[in-house]
Write a protein that holds these residues in place. Structure first.
Motif, PDB file in Angstrom:
ATOM      1  N   ALA A  21      23.118  18.615  -3.770  1.00 30.02           N
ATOM      2  CA  ALA A  21      22.981  18.396  -2.325  1.00 30.02           C
ATOM      3  C   ALA A  21      22.326  17.053  -2.023  1.00 30.02           C
ATOM      4  O   ALA A  21      22.789  16.305  -1.149  1.00 30.02           O
ATOM      5  CB  ALA A  21      22.184  19.532  -1.695  1.00 30.02           C
ATOM      6  N   LEU A  22      21.272  16.729  -2.750  1.00 33.27           N
ATOM      7  CA  LEU A  22      20.581  15.458  -2.535  1.00 33.27           C
ATOM      8  C   LEU A  22      21.478  14.282  -2.895  1.00 33.27           C
ATOM      9  O   LEU A  22      21.545  13.286  -2.158  1.00 33.27           O
ATOM     10  CB  LEU A  22      19.287  15.422  -3.351  1.00 33.27           C
ATOM     11  N   ILE A  26      22.795  11.301  -0.315  1.00 32.55           N
ATOM     12  CA  ILE A  26      22.602   9.873  -0.598  1.00 32.55           C
ATOM     13  C   ILE A  26      23.946   9.152  -0.575  1.00 32.55           C
ATOM     14  O   ILE A  26      24.075   8.076   0.013  1.00 32.55           O
ATOM     15  CB  ILE A  26      21.883   9.671  -1.947  1.00 32.55           C
ATOM     16  N   LEU A  27      24.953   9.752  -1.199  1.00 33.98           N
ATOM     17  CA  LEU A  27      26.275   9.134  -1.240  1.00 33.98           C
ATOM     18  C   LEU A  27      26.847   8.953   0.165  1.00 33.98           C
ATOM     19  O   LEU A  27      27.383   7.890   0.491  1.00 33.98           O
ATOM     20  CB  LEU A  27      27.224   9.962  -2.101  1.00 33.98           C
ATOM     21  N   VAL A  28      26.726   9.958   1.006  1.00 36.83           N
ATOM     22  CA  VAL A  28      27.237   9.867   2.380  1.00 36.83           C
ATOM     23  C   VAL A  28      26.532   8.734   3.128  1.00 36.83           C
ATOM     24  O   VAL A  28      27.178   7.942   3.826  1.00 36.83           O
ATOM     25  CB  VAL A  28      27.086  11.215   3.116  1.00 36.83           C
ATOM     26  N   VAL A 139      23.944  19.465 -17.277  1.00 32.23           N
ATOM     27  CA  VAL A 139      24.986  18.450 -17.430  1.00 32.23           C
ATOM     28  C   VAL A 139      25.888  18.390 -16.200  1.00 32.23           C
ATOM     29  O   VAL A 139      26.280  17.311 -15.771  1.00 32.23           O
ATOM     30  CB  VAL A 139      25.816  18.738 -18.705  1.00 32.23           C
ATOM     31  N   THR A 140      26.221  19.528 -15.629  1.00 31.77           N
ATOM     32  CA  THR A 140      27.175  19.544 -14.509  1.00 31.77           C
ATOM     33  C   THR A 140      26.515  19.313 -13.154  1.00 31.77           C
ATOM     34  O   THR A 140      27.191  18.908 -12.220  1.00 31.77           O
ATOM     35  CB  THR A 140      27.946  20.875 -14.449  1.00 31.77           C
ATOM     36  N   GLY A 141      25.221  19.546 -13.031  1.00 31.70           N
ATOM     37  CA  GLY A 141      24.574  19.406 -11.731  1.00 31.70           C
ATOM     38  C   GLY A 141      23.409  18.441 -11.705  1.00 31.70           C
ATOM     39  O   GLY A 141      23.392  17.499 -10.927  1.00 31.70           O
ATOM     40  N   ASN A 142      22.440  18.655 -12.578  1.00 31.11           N
ATOM     41  CA  ASN A 142      21.231  17.828 -12.569  1.00 31.11           C
ATOM     42  C   ASN A 142      21.524  16.352 -12.796  1.00 31.11           C
ATOM     43  O   ASN A 142      20.825  15.489 -12.297  1.00 31.11           O
ATOM     44  CB  ASN A 142      20.250  18.306 -13.639  1.00 31.11           C
ATOM     45  N   SER A 143      22.551  16.049 -13.559  1.00 30.25           N
ATOM     46  CA  SER A 143      22.822  14.662 -13.946  1.00 30.25           C
ATOM     47  C   SER A 143      23.607  13.870 -12.899  1.00 30.25           C
ATOM     48  O   SER A 143      23.855  12.678 -13.092  1.00 30.25           O
ATOM     49  CB  SER A 143      23.581  14.634 -15.265  1.00 30.25           C
ATOM     50  N   LEU A 144      23.982  14.490 -11.790  1.00 26.51           N
ATOM     51  CA  LEU A 144      24.828  13.796 -10.812  1.00 26.51           C
ATOM     52  C   LEU A 144      24.180  12.539 -10.249  1.00 26.51           C
ATOM     53  O   LEU A 144      24.854  11.530 -10.043  1.00 26.51           O
ATOM     54  CB  LEU A 144      25.207  14.743  -9.674  1.00 26.51           C
ATOM     55  N   MET A 145      22.882  12.573  -9.977  1.00 28.06           N
ATOM     56  CA  MET A 145      22.225  11.394  -9.418  1.00 28.06           C
ATOM     57  C   MET A 145      22.238  10.243 -10.440  1.00 28.06           C
ATOM     58  O   MET A 145      22.424   9.094 -10.071  1.00 28.06           O
ATOM     59  CB  MET A 145      20.799  11.708  -8.996  1.00 28.06           C
ATOM     60  N   PHE A 146      22.073  10.585 -11.707  1.00 25.67           N
ATOM     61  CA  PHE A 146      22.167   9.565 -12.757  1.00 25.67           C
ATOM     62  C   PHE A 146      23.542   8.912 -12.741  1.00 25.67           C
ATOM     63  O   PHE A 146      23.662   7.693 -12.760  1.00 25.67           O
ATOM     64  CB  PHE A 146      21.885  10.196 -14.130  1.00 25.67           C
ATOM     65  N   TRP A 147      24.590   9.741 -12.701  1.00 24.52           N
ATOM     66  CA  TRP A 147      25.950   9.188 -12.727  1.00 24.52           C
ATOM     67  C   TRP A 147      26.285   8.440 -11.446  1.00 24.52           C
ATOM     68  O   TRP A 147      27.045   7.465 -11.472  1.00 24.52           O
ATOM     69  CB  TRP A 147      26.970  10.278 -13.033  1.00 24.52           C
ATOM     70  N   LEU A 148      25.722   8.855 -10.310  1.00 21.61           N
ATOM     71  CA  LEU A 148      25.899   8.092  -9.067  1.00 21.61           C
ATOM     72  C   LEU A 148      25.290   6.704  -9.241  1.00 21.61           C
ATOM     73  O   LEU A 148      25.880   5.697  -8.838  1.00 21.61           O
ATOM     74  CB  LEU A 148      25.270   8.820  -7.878  1.00 21.61           C
ATOM     75  N   GLY A 149      24.110   6.648  -9.850  1.00 16.96           N
ATOM     76  CA  GLY A 149      23.484   5.351 -10.112  1.00 16.96           C
ATOM     77  C   GLY A 149      24.320   4.487 -11.036  1.00 16.96           C
ATOM     78  O   GLY A 149      24.488   3.284 -10.809  1.00 16.96           O
TER      79      GLY A 149
END
Length: 168
Positions: A21-22, A26-28, A139-149
């Motif tokens: 969600a966070l 941020i992406l939006v 891997v599927t959820g917590n890491s999303l902000m890392f991959w967005l970066g």
């Protein structure tokens, strides 16, 4: 209960859902601001991605150290890396650079937005396929902000340094 306490409680209850969600919020915000156009300052393009990478690592590494990762988890990590680097690089070439008020500005064009939507859809598909196969939420959820970066960093490096012939 303060806003911080509520956010901390939500994260403690469902860290992967909170992270998703966070990251989406941020992406939006990033996409909405960049559609309107912003001054192009190469050094500033690095700040947000590096902060997101740091926050993503902070959200991912501690739980990952307490989790036994399997082959499916490494496959998801590899898929995320390919998506982040590939789509970030392509998006960097779709960002519009133009002159405004005696300076260079940049904005997301329609192709950039389409590539962001594609990136989101592909990540959803990756998680939807990997979760029933046993991929961990770290891997599927917590890491999303890392991959967005990572994807923003790739895009911004292409925008700043890979497009010198495009007026930068």
């Amino acid at each position: 209960m303060s806003t911080y306490d509520a956010a901390a409680a939500a994260h403690a209850a469902r860290p992967a859902l909170f992270s998703v969600a966070l990251t989406l919020a941020i992406l939006v915000l990033v996409v909405a601001r960049r559609i309107r156009g912003r001054p192009l300052r190469s050094e500033r393009l690095l700040i947000l991605p590096l902060v997101l990478i740091g926050l993503g690592l902070a959200a991912t590494v501690p739980p990952a150290l307490n989790t036994h990762l399997h082959a499916i988890d490494y496959a998801v990590i590899t898929g995320d890396a390919v998506l982040s680097l590939g789509l970030g690089g392509v998006r960097g070439y779709t960002v519009v650079i133009y002159r405004h008020q005696e300076a260079f500005w940049y904005r997301y064009g329609p192709a950039t937005v389409v590539l962001w939507v594609l990136s989101i859809v592909l990540r959803i598909v990756l998680a939807a396929v990997a979760t029933p196969l046993g991929a961990d939420s770290v891997v599927t959820g917590n890491s999303l902000m890392f991959w967005l970066g990572i994807t923003l960093l790739t895009q911004n490096l292409v925008l700043s340094y890979g497009r010198r012939d495009s007026a930068v």
